[in-house]
Design an enzyme around this catalytic site. Structure first.
Site, PDB file in Angstrom:
ATOM      1  CG  ASP A   1     -56.641 -26.449 107.873  1.00 42.75           C
ATOM      2  OD1 ASP A   1     -55.761 -25.583 107.794  1.00 42.75           O
ATOM      3  OD2 ASP A   1     -57.701 -26.409 107.236  1.00 42.75           O
ATOM      4  CE  LYS A   2     -53.342 -25.892 116.316  1.00 43.89           C
ATOM      5  NZ  LYS A   2     -54.354 -26.383 117.285  1.00 43.89           N
TER       6      LYS A   2
END
Length: 498
Positions: free
Chosen positions: A7-8
């Protein structure tokens, strides 16, 4: 695990959103953009975007406009619609406010094509700098007006680039998944060294299974991702033959976490996500993932060492004692000596868990064939060593049965413990030093056997010449076996990176 989907927000970035200067439209001011956006936000939901907008509004507002409105209905951000909505009364007038992804706000507010061109240009410019962009629109008297854009900055963690490089050096491909726009995702992915081939997740729609797998395999990540898309990406990577790691935090991430071979729940994940995951991180960022990979490979190396040593020792003792009994017609080792050998061998098995043999630079897998080959080579060389020692003891030193048993006891302890120096390393035995407990155990076991054999403790004594011969033979055979071992491992390149 040879590929991990990160996930960013919160993993690659700090998850510390800050509001930058808004871009107003339709004669609205910068403060108006933040004002209306704050009405469509709520602190109670603990949403990072809502918190940042409300904080930004309070910080930049000179007027206390909070008293000028009342909210009648609030719908928090929905990942499906990508909007949050608020129905409020402002200065006695009913107003509907929407806030969320620009393309959804533009579509809902029915913005004219002239404005859309300018809006898209501004969004592209902001996204190219790595900013997340939120749009705001209001509806008053059934008339929609586009209020403006709010750029949000969430910078990558200082160590993200290095840690992503570390993952790649460990043979793990890294892909980024984010709900942000493609332009924003590309900028962040480029900055931290993931790559620039970030695609819109919508490109996966309508593809046949083969095309979908190929597209996911070649990409560096996807933007505009919803929780259901994460499961699709994980499944496609598995169909391509990868062992997948997946990070997640929400309830809707649970299917993807469950599907992945290594589901990784981040530190602030929900209980549902944690229960579906394989690993639960206790701190934010990528560092815990890198540490988990290194630690797991350390453990894997120790398991291999333990398995090879256990099989080797069992083969050596079982084959030699059986053959010796058939050939010589007497038990060459007493019950007491056998118990002592088992005891000292078990101590060696325990301290292996503390060893520090360097792990493979590439993902490992369990290969029973190579492990058995290795064990048979080690056991075979130990059998040859024991046979030569037995022949010398009976032929040249004319040992009686009891002295012969002492000599074999000393030889067994010497050979299996010194051979451990080679068993523990997948490379040359000189490639790394054993841990202090392992080294002390080897020295201790050899010393105990030598003292018991020389002074005749619990068994008949033997000469120092025989003890020295057993030590020399153990060292020579360990070195020869080490060369054979490395040759076997080199032929199995997937088993060990040499």
């Amino acid at each position: 695990m040879n590929v991990v989907c990160l996930d960013k927000t919160g993993t690659i970035t700090k998850n510390e959103l800050s509001v930058l200067t808004p871009l107003p439209y339709n004669n609205f001011s910068e403060k108006d953009v933040l004002y209306y956006a704050s009405i469509a936000s709520r602190l109670e939901d603990n949403d990072e975007i809502d918190n940042a907008i409300i904080t930004g509004f309070k910080k930049n507002s000179d007027e206390n406009k909070e008293e000028e409105y009342s909210v009648n209905k609030f719908i928090p951000f929905n990942p499906a619609t990508k909007l949050s909505q608020s129905e409020a009364v402002i200065n006695g007038k009913n107003v509907k406010i929407i806030k969320g992804f620009p393309e959804r706000v533009v579509l809902t507010a029915k913005v004219s094509s002239d404005y859309v061109t300018k809006i898209n240009k501004d969004i592209d410019e902001l996204s190219s700098k790595g900013y997340r962009v939120i749009a705001v629109a209001i509806n008053q008297d059934n008339n929609w007006k586009f209020v403006g854009l709010i750029p949000l900055s969430d910078r990558p963690r200082e160590d993200s680039m290095k840690l992503i490089s570390d993952l790649k050096q460990l043979g793990i491909s890294v892909k980024m998944l984010t709900g942000d726009s493609v332009a924003t995702a590309k900028e962040i992915a480029k900055e931290v060294g993931i790559g620039e081939n970030i695609l819109d997740v919508k490109e996966l729609n309508g593809l046949d299974e083969k095309s979908l797998v190929e597209l996911v395999k070649k990409s560096d990540g996807f933007a505009g991702v919803l929780p259901k898309d994460k499961y699709l990406v994980v499944k496609a990577l598995q169909d391509a033959g990868f062992h997948v790691g997946m990070t997640g935090d929400g309830v809707n991430d649970a299917p993807a976490l469950k599907q992945a071979e290594v589901g990784i729940a981040v530190s602030n994940a929900t209980d549902v996500a944690k229960s579906a995951a394989t690993i639960v991180l206790t701190s934010a960022g990528i560092e815990p993932i890198v540490n988990a990979v290194k630690e797991s490979r350390d453990i894997f190396e120790r398991i291999i060492t333990y398995t090879i040593k256990k099989v080797t020792w069992m083969l050596q003792v079982a084959f030699f004692l059986s053959i010796a009994f058939v050939y010589l017609r007497f038990l060459v080792i007493s019950a007491l000596q056998l118990i002592l050998m088992i005891f000292l061998n078990d101590i060696a098995s325990i301290v292996i868990s503390t060893d520090r043999e360097s792990f493979s630079k590439n993902p490992d897998h369990w290969d029973a064939k190579v492990i058995l080959y290795s064990a048979f080579i080690f056991a075979g060389m130990l059998l040859v060593n024991s046979t030569i020692i037995a022949y010398i003891g009976l032929t040249y030193f004319h040992l009686n049965h009891e002295e012969f048993g002492t000599m074999l006891f000393v030889s067994f302890i010497f050979s299996v413990n010194i051979m451990l120096l080679s068993i523990r390393a997948r490379r040359r035995f000189t490639s790394s030093m054993p841990s202090k407990p392992v080294l002390l155990q080897i020295i201790g076991s050899v010393s105990i056997a030598a003292i018991m054999g020389y002074f005749g403790i619990l068994m008949p004594s033997i000469s120092i010449k025989l003890i020295a011969l057993a030590a020399i033979m153990a060292i020579v055979f360990m070195i020869i076996t080490d060369f054979l071992k490395v040759y076997i491992y080199k032929s199995e390149t997937e088993f060990i990176d040499l």
